[in-house]
Design an enzyme around this catalytic site. Structure first.
Site, mmCIF file in Angstrom:
data_model
loop_
_atom_site.group_PDB
_atom_site.id
_atom_site.type_symbol
_atom_site.label_atom_id
_atom_site.label_comp_id
_atom_site.label_asym_id
_atom_site.label_seq_id
_atom_site.Cartn_x
_atom_site.Cartn_y
_atom_site.Cartn_z
ATOM 1 N N LYS A 276 6.399 24.799 90.490
ATOM 2 C CA LYS A 276 6.317 23.495 91.142
ATOM 3 C C LYS A 276 6.054 22.402 90.117
ATOM 4 O O LYS A 276 5.475 22.663 89.057
ATOM 5 C CB LYS A 276 5.140 23.494 92.142
ATOM 6 C CG LYS A 276 5.362 24.292 93.397
ATOM 7 C CD LYS A 276 4.137 24.203 94.309
ATOM 8 C CE LYS A 276 4.324 25.002 95.578
ATOM 9 N NZ LYS A 276 5.396 24.506 96.459
ATOM 10 N N ARG A 350 6.923 33.524 103.216
ATOM 11 C CA ARG A 350 7.676 34.396 104.135
ATOM 12 C C ARG A 350 7.701 35.823 103.630
ATOM 13 O O ARG A 350 7.764 36.774 104.414
ATOM 14 C CB ARG A 350 9.088 33.815 104.336
ATOM 15 C CG ARG A 350 9.930 33.780 103.088
ATOM 16 C CD ARG A 350 11.073 32.773 103.177
ATOM 17 N NE ARG A 350 10.621 31.390 103.047
ATOM 18 C CZ ARG A 350 11.413 30.322 103.078
ATOM 19 N NH1 ARG A 350 12.726 30.475 103.252
ATOM 20 N NH2 ARG A 350 10.918 29.112 102.947
HETATM 21 N N1 BES Z 1 3.238 26.447 100.202
HETATM 22 C C1 BES Z 1 4.515 25.850 100.143
HETATM 23 C C2 BES Z 1 4.763 24.855 101.277
HETATM 24 C C3 BES Z 1 3.896 23.617 101.279
HETATM 25 C C4 BES Z 1 4.322 22.456 100.652
HETATM 26 C C5 BES Z 1 2.695 23.608 101.950
HETATM 27 C C6 BES Z 1 3.526 21.332 100.680
HETATM 28 C C7 BES Z 1 1.909 22.477 101.970
HETATM 29 C C8 BES Z 1 2.321 21.336 101.340
HETATM 30 C C9 BES Z 1 5.604 26.910 100.211
HETATM 31 O O1 BES Z 1 5.273 28.125 99.640
HETATM 32 C C10 BES Z 1 6.777 26.382 99.472
HETATM 33 O O2 BES Z 1 6.675 26.209 98.296
HETATM 34 N N2 BES Z 1 7.866 26.143 100.194
HETATM 35 C C11 BES Z 1 9.043 25.624 99.610
HETATM 36 C C12 BES Z 1 10.203 26.414 100.147
HETATM 37 C C13 BES Z 1 11.481 26.188 99.395
HETATM 38 C C14 BES Z 1 11.375 26.731 97.987
HETATM 39 C C15 BES Z 1 12.594 26.875 100.137
HETATM 40 C C16 BES Z 1 9.130 24.154 99.989
HETATM 41 O O3 BES Z 1 8.713 23.772 101.081
HETATM 42 O O4 BES Z 1 9.608 23.377 99.161
HETATM 43 MN MN MN Z 2 5.675 28.186 97.574
#
Ligand code: BES
Ligand code: MN
Ligand code: ZN
Length: 498
Positions: A276, A350
Site C-alpha cells: 500500500k 477474503r
Molecule cells: N483492508 C483493506 C480494505 C480497507 C481499505 C479497509 C481502507 C479500511 C480502509 C483490504 O484488505 C484491501 O486492501 N482491499 C483492497 C482490495 C483490492 C486490492 C482489490 C482495496 O480496497 O483497495
Molecule cells: Mn488489503
C-alpha cells in the site's frame, strides 16, 4: 481505564453535584424533575424559554449555579417528543449528557431519568447509562501525561435518578455486558499492531473463558493439518504466526444448531508484496475490526447469558511483505479444495475469511453465518461511513439485519450479488482469482466469499467505513467505534433466543 462509574438512586435522594435534566419541545419538565429543581423550577423554565431553547432531541442548554438550586451546574437536555423515544434515542441522550459533564471539575453527576411523560422505564434508564458509558470511553493508555481534567482521580461518577433503583440496576445488569463488549471491541481496534499481533489477539480472546465461553486457539500447525492454504498464504510473509480462534457460547438448548459469527482479523495490512502507499497506512492497524466485533459480541452474549448457542470464529494474521511473502501469480489451495490465483496480495481479507467460513460451515452446520470484515475501500466510496455494506444469499436474514440496524442505529445497506459479478473472479489458471478488476470491488469481494458458504444462510458485512476512523458522535469520540456488537446482539435477542 476506570474513567466511568454508574449507579442508580431514587429521585428523592438527589442531593448535590451537577444536575442533568430532560425537557420536551415545550420546555416542559416532569413532575420529579420539578420537585428536584424546587424553588428554582420556575426560574429555570423562564431561562429556558428566554433562550428560545426548542428542546429538540439531543440539544442542550447550560445554566451555571442557578439561584435556589443546590446543584453547582444545571444541564438541560432536549428529548424532543417523549412519546417517540426509542432505545437508540435513550442511548444518544446518555451520550449527550456525558458529553456535557465529562470535562467538568466536579466528580458527581446526577442524571434525572425522567421525561415530561414520566419516569423512564428501567430499560430506558439503562440505555441512558449505556450511552453515557460509551461516550465516556477513551483510549489513552499510551499517554503518560494526563490532561488536568483527567487528573481528578479518574472516574466520573454518574448517578441516574430513577423511580426504582433496584429495578433500574437489574435492567443495567442485563445491558452492561453489551457495553463491555463494545468497549472490548474498541480497545482491540485502537491497539497498535506492535502490541496486538495474532498471538496476543488470541490471548485476549481467551479472557472470555472467565464468562463461560469455550475458547479454542488453533496455531499454524493445526491450520496446516486442516488444509487452510488461503489463510496461511496471507500470514506467511510475517514474523508473527497466524492464529484461528473458535469461541463457543452454549446458552441455548442442547443440540440446537448454533448461529455463527466470523471476523476478519488482519492485525496489520501493509498490502503485502502489492504494498500500500504510505499515506494513512497506520490506519491498517484496525483491519481486525471484524474480529474485534465478534469477540465483543461473544462477550455480550455470555455476560447476559443469552439463551442461544453461538459460535464466534476469527482468522488472525498479519499481512507483511517479507522474503517468504506470497507473490502475485501464486496459486493457493483453500480448505474447501478450491484453488485461488493471487492477483493482488492486498486483497487478503477474503483469503482469510474463505477458510474460516468453510471450516465453520462444515464443522458446525450453523443456522446462519454472518461475517464481518473491513474488506474493501470501495464500500467507503459507495456508502460512506453511515451504513455498512451487506451482501446476503438469504432474504430473511438480511431483512432481520436491516431491522436490527434501524433499531440500534448500526445500519446496513443491502448490496447486490449475481452470476454476472461472479464471473468476474474466474481465473485463467485456477478456480478463481482474488480480485475482480476495477469495477464493483466490494461486490466481487463478496462473490468470492459466496463461493465458500455452500447452502448455509449467510450475510457478509463490509465494515471498512463504519468500524474505524469513525465519525464523532454523541456516543463515540474514539477512533474505533466497536461497530456491530450492538447490532448483532440485537439480532440474536430479537430472533434466536428461546
Ligand atoms: N483492508 C483493506 C480494505 C480497507 C481499505 C479497509 C481502507 C479500511 C480502509 C483490504 O484488505 C484491501 O486492501 N482491499 C483492497 C482490495 C483490492 C486490492 C482489490 C482495496 O480496497 O483497495
Ligand atoms: Mn488489503
Ligand atoms: Zn485488509
Amino acid at each position: 481505564m476506570p474513567d466511568f462509574k454508574l449507579d442508580f438512586a431514587a429521585f428523592a435522594s438527589v442531593q448535590r453535584g451537577i444536575l442533568v435534566v430532560f425537557c420536551d419541545e415545550h420546555a416542559k419538565f416532569g413532575v420529579q424533575t420539578r420537585k428536584i429543581l424546587g424553588s428554582a423550577a420556575a426560574l429555570v423554565e423562564r431561562a429556558v424559554a428566554s433562550e428560545r431553547f426548542k428542546g429538540k432531541l439531543g440539544s442542550t442548554l447550560d445554566l451555571i449555579a442557578p439561584a435556589g438550586l443546590r446543584a453547582s451546574r444545571l444541564v438541560v437536555i432536549g428529548c424532543g417528543k417523549p412519546r417517540d423515544l426509542e432505545d437508540k434515542d435513550y442511548l444518544r441522550l446518555g451520550g449527550v449528557a456525558m458529553g456535557k459533564v465529562s470535562s467538568s471539575a466536579s466528580d458527581v453527576v446526577v442524571v434525572v431519568a425522567e421525561t415530561p411523560d414520566g419516569a423512564m422505564k428501567p430499560e430506558a434508564a439503562a440505555e441512558v447509562g449505556f450511552g453515557a458509558r460509551l461516550r465516556a470511553y477513551k483510549f489513552d493508555r499510551y499517554k503518560t501525561k494526563k490532561k488536568d481534567d483527567e487528573s481528578r482521580g479518574g472516574a466520573v461518577k454518574v448517578t441516574l435518578a430513577v423511580a426504582n433503583a433496584a429495578n433500574a440496576r437489574k435492567a443495567w445488569s442485563l445491558r452492561s455486558g453489551t457495553a463491555d463488549g463494545v468497549i472490548f471491541a474498541r480497545d482491540l481496534v485502537n491497539e497498535p499492531a506492535n502490541i496486538l499481533y495474532p498471538e496476543e489477539f488470541a490471548k485476549r480472546a481467551t479472557s472470555l473463558r472467565k464468562l463461560g465461553v469455550a475458547v479454542e486457539v488453533l496455531d499454524v500447525a493445526d491450520m496446516k493439518k486442516l488444509g487452510m492454504g488461503a489463510l496461511l498464504g496471507v500470514g506467511q510473509g510475517s514474523r508473527r504466526d497466524s492464529r484461528l480462534v473458535v469461541m463457543r457460547w452454549n446458552g441455548g438448548k442442547r443440540g440446537d444448531k448454533p448461529v455463527a459469527f466470523i471476523g476478519k482479523g488482519v492485525c496489520f495490512d501493509t498490502g503485502g508484496i502489492s504494498i500500500k502507499p504510505a499515506a494513512s497506512m497506520e490506519d491498517m492497524k484496525g483491519d481486525m475490526a471484524g474480529a474485534a466485533c465478534v469477540v465483543g459480541l461473544m462477550q455480550s452474549l455470555a455476560a447476559r447469558k443469552a439463551k442461544v448457542n453461538a459460535i464466534g470464529a476469527i482468522g488472525i494474521v498479519e499481512n507483511m511483505p517479507d522474503g517468504n511473502a506470497q507473490r502475485p501469480g501464486d496459486i493457493v489451495t483453500s480448505m474447501s479444495g478450491q484453488t485461488i490465483e493471487i492477483i493482488n496480495t492486498d486483497a487478503e481479507g477474503r483469503l482469510v475469511l474463505c477458510d474460516v467460513l468453510h471450516y465453520i460451515g462444515e464443522r458446525f452446520s450453523p443456522k446462519f453465518m454472518i461475517d464481518l470484515a473491513t474488506l474493501t475501500g470501495a464500500i467507503i466510496v459507495a456508502l460512506g461511513q453511515e451504513y455498512a455494506g451487506m451482501f446476503s444469499n438469504d432474504d430473511k436474514l438480511s431483512d432481520r439485519l436491516t431491522k436490527a440496524g434501524l433499531a440500534t442505529g448500526e445500519r446496513v445497506w443491502r448490496m447486490p450479488l449475481g452470476p454476472e459479478y461472479d464471473k468476474m473472479i474466474d481465473s485463467k489458471f485456477a478456480d478463481m482469482k482474488n480480485t475482480g478488476g476495477r469495477y464493483g470491488g466490494s461486490i466481487t469481494a463478496a462473490q468470492f466469499l459466496h463461493r465458500f458458504v455452500g447452502k448455509t444462510p449467510w450475510a457478509h458485512l463490509d465494515i471498512a467505513g463504519t468500524a474505524m476512523g469513525s465519525p464523532q458522535t454523541d456516543t463515540n469520540r474514539s477512533w474505533s467505534s466497536g461497530w456491530g456488537v450492538r447490532l448483532l446482539d440485537q439480532l440474536v435477542a430479537d430472533h434466536y433466543e428461546d
